[in-house]
Design an enzyme around this catalytic site. Structure first.
Site, PDB file in Angstrom:
ATOM      1  N   LYS A 104      -9.740  -3.764  11.762  1.00 54.44           N
ATOM      2  CA  LYS A 104      -9.710  -4.324  12.901  1.00 54.44           C
ATOM      3  C   LYS A 104      -8.625  -4.784  13.633  1.00 54.44           C
ATOM      4  O   LYS A 104      -7.745  -5.335  13.067  1.00 54.44           O
ATOM      5  CB  LYS A 104     -10.852  -5.648  12.814  1.00 54.44           C
ATOM      6  CG  LYS A 104     -12.077  -5.130  12.587  1.00 54.44           C
ATOM      7  CD  LYS A 104     -12.951  -6.400  12.710  1.00 54.44           C
ATOM      8  CE  LYS A 104     -14.413  -6.270  12.345  1.00 54.44           C
ATOM      9  NZ  LYS A 104     -14.926  -7.640  12.053  1.00 54.44           N
ATOM     10  N   GLY A 138      -4.351  -7.426   1.095  1.00 49.80           N
ATOM     11  CA  GLY A 138      -5.170  -6.768  -0.146  1.00 49.80           C
ATOM     12  C   GLY A 138      -5.373  -5.389  -0.383  1.00 49.80           C
ATOM     13  O   GLY A 138      -5.138  -4.621  -1.092  1.00 49.80           O
ATOM     14  N   ARG A 174      -2.309 -12.161 -11.283  1.00 51.41           N
ATOM     15  CA  ARG A 174      -1.614 -13.678 -10.980  1.00 51.41           C
ATOM     16  C   ARG A 174      -1.285 -14.421 -12.111  1.00 51.41           C
ATOM     17  O   ARG A 174      -0.340 -15.213 -11.912  1.00 51.41           O
ATOM     18  CB  ARG A 174      -2.886 -14.164 -10.150  1.00 51.41           C
ATOM     19  CG  ARG A 174      -3.289 -13.653  -8.892  1.00 51.41           C
ATOM     20  CD  ARG A 174      -4.385 -14.377  -8.125  1.00 51.41           C
ATOM     21  NE  ARG A 174      -4.286 -14.002  -6.680  1.00 51.41           N
ATOM     22  CZ  ARG A 174      -5.459 -13.687  -6.068  1.00 51.41           C
ATOM     23  NH1 ARG A 174      -6.731 -14.079  -6.505  1.00 51.41           N
ATOM     24  NH2 ARG A 174      -5.545 -13.539  -4.557  1.00 51.41           N
ATOM     25  N   GLY A 197      -4.022 -13.701   2.794  1.00 45.30           N
ATOM     26  CA  GLY A 197      -4.019 -14.680   3.991  1.00 45.30           C
ATOM     27  C   GLY A 197      -2.748 -15.339   4.213  1.00 45.30           C
ATOM     28  O   GLY A 197      -2.236 -15.333   5.330  1.00 45.30           O
TER      29      GLY A 197
HETATM   30  P1  AMP Z   1      -7.992  -4.928   6.304  1.00 46.43           P
HETATM   31  O1  AMP Z   1      -8.737  -5.745   5.431  1.00 46.43           O
HETATM   32  O2  AMP Z   1      -8.320  -5.127   7.813  1.00 46.43           O
HETATM   33  O3  AMP Z   1      -6.983  -4.191   6.013  1.00 46.43           O
HETATM   34  O4  AMP Z   1      -9.037  -3.378   6.364  1.00 46.43           O
HETATM   35  C1  AMP Z   1      -9.062  -2.580   5.210  1.00 46.43           C
HETATM   36  C2  AMP Z   1     -10.414  -1.902   5.483  1.00 46.43           C
HETATM   37  O5  AMP Z   1     -10.551  -1.015   6.489  1.00 46.43           O
HETATM   38  C3  AMP Z   1     -10.759  -0.963   4.179  1.00 46.43           C
HETATM   39  O6  AMP Z   1     -12.002  -1.367   3.657  1.00 46.43           O
HETATM   40  C4  AMP Z   1     -10.867   0.395   5.182  1.00 46.43           C
HETATM   41  O7  AMP Z   1     -12.022   1.093   4.485  1.00 46.43           O
HETATM   42  C5  AMP Z   1     -11.257   0.044   6.349  1.00 46.43           C
HETATM   43  N1  AMP Z   1     -10.939   1.186   7.202  1.00 46.43           N
HETATM   44  C6  AMP Z   1      -9.637   1.806   7.446  1.00 46.43           C
HETATM   45  N2  AMP Z   1      -9.586   2.833   8.160  1.00 46.43           N
HETATM   46  C7  AMP Z   1     -11.123   2.831   8.676  1.00 46.43           C
HETATM   47  C8  AMP Z   1     -11.584   3.737   9.612  1.00 46.43           C
HETATM   48  N3  AMP Z   1     -10.996   4.728  10.243  1.00 46.43           N
HETATM   49  N4  AMP Z   1     -13.038   3.279  10.006  1.00 46.43           N
HETATM   50  C9  AMP Z   1     -13.576   2.457   9.354  1.00 46.43           C
HETATM   51  N5  AMP Z   1     -12.860   1.669   8.328  1.00 46.43           N
HETATM   52  C10 AMP Z   1     -11.702   1.858   8.208  1.00 46.43           C
END
Ligand code: AMP
Length: 420
Positions: free
Chosen positions: A221, A377, A36, A400
């Site tokens: 999610k 991220g 950064r 974000g």
């Molecule tokens: P996000 O911040 O929504 O992009 O989510 C990133 C996180 O999703 C990471 O820490 C990954 O470990 C988790 N992730 C990715 N695939 C899976 C999965 N199949 N089951 C559980 N967590 C997951």
């Protein structure tokens, strides 16, 4: 709108909002990642190089009032090394020391102000005891809004022009990210080079993508990404879904997902996305196979099954060969790619293969002429982990802020300078 590249800073004092919210070693307080800080250098160097001077302001962490462990002092040696010059430091933003140091700045000099979030009026979020009533909260917020304007006005008084180069906080309506601009004439406010390039990359993908345009959505999610997915369904040719959110879709379609991550209250939403994609003629690609584990650990026993046949008690933690082959093929044929979110639990070596394969596929598409934008991220971490940052078109610095901009939201820090 004034553009920084057209502005001559000779004899000008600029107050510049940068994003120096860098990670620090917990014991030594040494900066552990200076990305950064490096991101702000072109703007600072342009100003000082033309004979202007710079007053830099930033936040670091989430202090509640003045807390020394959130001081910006550890940034100083790193900034001095990159700029090759001494940087002055004021241990406050609004007090006597900041005011006199800002007033005494000479051409070519750089002054860093202490963490702007040492003042609650920066964010406009009052620090109140948990027992505070709704009435008290409302009154405190209103009073702080008045102080926020005062803070912005004081900071504006230090300089001739305001430059915002903190993309990571552009989605916040804070004193230093948005309100301060109200105290300058319109031709004395502008973005720095970093925000300009972030906007150019995102606007290219949103408004003039070369086709086929593929969005790859992963991560944990569906609920975190739903607004982005909805906005993208109006724009993309292909939507690839991977990561933890896969299993909510698979369960919604009647598949067996064992103990895999699932948002039970989003099953209907998943079905709506599927039918909306069909309606809009978007090719929706869900994983075909799943790398499953008997526990959420790197030393778990693993097995590959069809994505809709995860055994009871097992969790799907990555995509497997058939999926990698299909996703790679779609990416290879794309002219524009947006990637947000890993394909599996890539933090664990055993479940990082899918994410690494997608990172490589995105890099290969770039080499063949596609425009590729990586944001969020964890996909940025995955690209860096595989040393591919300079093999893709653009890696966004704003988690974000990037998500909100791509969702189609108006970011206060952007609107303040560019208008609606
Ligand atoms: P996000 O911040 O929504 O992009 O989510 C990133 C996180 O999703 C990471 O820490 C990954 O470990 C988790 N992730 C990715 N695939 C899976 C999965 N199949 N089951 C559980 N967590 C997951």
């Amino acid at each position: 709108m004034k553009m920084i590249q057209d502005f001559n800073f000779k004899g000008i004092k600029a107050i510049v909002r940068v994003d120096f919210n860098v990670p620090l070693d917990k014991k030594t307080f040494v900066v552990t990642d200076d990305t950064r800080i490096r991101g702000a250098l072109p703007t600072i160097k342009k100003i000082t190089g033309e004979g202007g001077c710079c007053i830099l302001m930033s936040h670091l962490g989430r202090p509640e009032g003045r807390m020394e462990k959130y001081s910006l002092k550890p940034v100083l040696p790193v900034l001095e090394k990159h700029l090759g010059q001494k940087v002055l430091f004021a241990d406050d933003c609004l007090g006597e020391s900041a005011r006199t140091m800002a007033a005494g700045l000479k051409p070519g000099e750089v002054l860093l102000l202490e963490n702007v979030r040492f003042y609650p009026e920066e964010e406009g979020k009052p620090i109140l005891p948990e027992t505070a009533t709704d009435e008290e909260k409302k009154a405190a917020k209103a009073a702080l809004k008045v102080k926020q304007k005062e803070m912005a006005k004081t900071l504006a008084g230090y300089a001739d022009v305001y430059v915002n180069d903190a993309f990571g906080t552009a989605h916040r309506a804070h004193a230093t990210t948005a309100v301060v601009s109200e105290y300058f004439p319109k031709d004395k406010i502008m973005f720095g080079f970093l925000i300009n390039s972030e906007l150019a990359a995102m606007d290219k993908v949103l408004h003039s993508p070369q086709k086929p345009f593929t969005a790859i959505m992963g991560g944990a999610k569906v609920s975190d990404k739903i607004l982005l997915i909805e906005n993208l369904l109006n724009r993309v040719d292909n939507l690839i879904i991977g990561g933890g959110m896969t299993y909510t879709f698979i369960k919604a379609m009647g598949g067996k997902i064992g103990k895999s991550l699932c948002e039970e209250d989003k099953l209907d939403l998943a079905l709506q996305i599927i039918s909306k994609a069909k309606e809009k003629g978007v090719n929706l690609y869900l994983p075909k196979d799943s790398l499953n584990a008997d526990k959420f650990e790197n030393d778990a026993n693993t097995d590959v099954t069809a994505v809709d046949a995860v055994p009871d008690g097992w969790l799907g933690l990555d995509i497997s060969e058939k999926t990698i082959a299909e996703f790679t093929d779609v990416i290879a044929k794309s002219k524009t790619v947006l990637w947000n979110g890993p394909m599996g639990v890539f933090e664990m070596e055993k479940f990082s293969r899918g994410t690494t394969a997608i990172a490589n596929a995105v890099a290969e598409a770039t080499a063949k002429g596609a425009f590729t934008l990586i944001g969020g991220g964890d996909s940025v971490a995955a690209i860096n982990k595989n040393n591919l940052a300079d093999k893709v078109s653009y890696v966004s610095t704003g988690g974000g802020a990037m998500l909100e901009y791509m969702e189609g939201k108006k970011l206060p820090g952007i609107v303040a300078i560019r208008g609606e």
